[in-house]
Enzyme design. Structure first.
Site: not given
Length: 371
Positions: A134, A170, A220
């Site tokens: 990430t 991500q 998110d």
């Protein structure tokens, strides 16, 4: 057959500023009718510098450097200024912690004109083996204290169709970790994990301020452990062509350290959606494996929540054993269909007295960033 919404989004981004208005809604005031002449506008030029420490970036060679990273590397010391001319800078940029009090200025009055973009994801293979993860996926990583950016777009245009079947979806546009970090009239474009508002360590309570910014994504897409204030910002949830039902995703995923009394504050902002009504959750708590003592904190106040937010159950859990009810989620005087209180136990509300402790001033302390 018409292209998917995601593919169209990438095409618009790469088409440059002329098409960019379709990507972000009212993220910044329209460009002035009569801009100053020259690629650097009102910010001088290499022959007439704002200050001796100002460096100029221009993709065609009219500045000191043609890439942002080259300018960052050269900008040693404290308080350096980068003026970035309109253009699409396809590169990754990493700013070391010793570049304190650095400022980046988009030379145009419109952040759509200055775009820093790349397309790494957590699952993207690295040349030397392994994958980026990430943090490694970030197009731009900013570590120093006192960083300021104005009128710039930070983007990650990686799409899930780039690596079909991967779990490493991500794809961070910006990771910011420093204290006293301020972003005004900036855009943050991506899908999952677009804006990583974080700190350098668990013991560091980094204060960050986002004013009149635009952030879009799906899963998110605003996350991390910083003490971050979002004021007069616009959050936009995206369509998910890879899914057939709700939820499509989550706007916020704070991971506030348990010892930090201040997490994310969203005030006088709005959340809109291109997805069907009720297909997005407002937030879920992130308790990372690296800090099981985290107590995620999010306050959303005096903000318009569009119909894309699930008003009945706006919060959900990320991991078993860490229910959102045990975290620090609260709202105050929000408006819009996504703010309607139909199940009171699912919508923790602050009293007027409690709300007085959840303000920009309380979060930022003795730091007063310029809006």
């Amino acid at each position: 057959m018409s292209p998917s919404p995601s593919l169209s989004r990438r095409h618009l981004l790469l088409s440059g500023a002329a098409a960019g208005t379709a990507l972000a809604l009212s993220a910044a005031p329209a460009a002035a009718a009569h801009r100053p002449r020259g690629p650097f506008g009102r910010y001088g030029s290499p022959s007439a510098r704002l200050t001796p420490g100002t460096l100029y970036v221009h993709p065609g060679g009219a500045g000191d450097f043609t890439t942002v990273q080259a300018a960052v590397t050269a900008a040693t010391g404290v308080g350096r200024v980068l003026v970035i001319a309109p253009g699409t800078y396809r590169e990754t940029v990493s700013v070391d912690a010793d570049r304190t009090d650095m400022t980046w200025l988009g030379a145009s009055e419109n952040p759509r004109d200055v775009v820093i973009v790349y397309n790494n994801a957590a699952g993207t293979p690295k040349p030397g083996g392994g994958t980026h993860g990430t943090s490694g996926s970030a197009t731009t990583t900013v570590r120093p204290d006192g960083f300021t950016a104005r009128r710039i777009t930070f983007a990650n245009d990686w799409l899930r169709t780039d690596l079909p079947g991967t779990s490493g979806t991500q794809a961070v546009a910006l990771k910011v970790q420093g204290d006293r970090s301020a972003f005004t009239h900036c855009r943050f474009l991506g899908h999952q994990d677009t804006l990583y508002a974080d700190s350098l360590s668990l013991e560091t309570f980094a204060r960050q301020y986002f004013s009149h910014c635009y952030v879009e994504g799906d899963v998110d897409f605003v996350f991390g452990r910083a003490t971050a204030v979002f004021e007069h910002c616009h959050f936009r949830t995206l369509i998910r062509p890879d899914l057939t039902g709700a939820p499509y995703g989550f706007v916020f995923a704070p991971s506030t350290a348990g010892a930090n009394p201040r997490g994310y504050l969203v005030t006088r902002s709005r959340i809109s959606s291109e997805a069907p009504d009720g297909y997005y959750k407002l937030a879920r708590p992130w308790v990372p494996s690296s800090d099981r003592t985290a107590r995620p904190m999010l306050t959303v106040r005096e903000t318009h929540l569009g119909a894309g937010i699930d008003a009945v159950a706006p919060y959900t859990n990320m991991a078993s054993g860490y229910p959102w009810q045990d975290q620090r989620f609260a709202e105050y005087r929000n408006t819009g269909p996504g703010a309607e209180i139909t199940v009171p136990e699912n919508r923790p509300q602050l009293s007027r007295a409690e709300a007085a402790a959840h303000t920009r001033e309380s979060h930022l302390g003795d730091w007063r960033p310029r809006a």
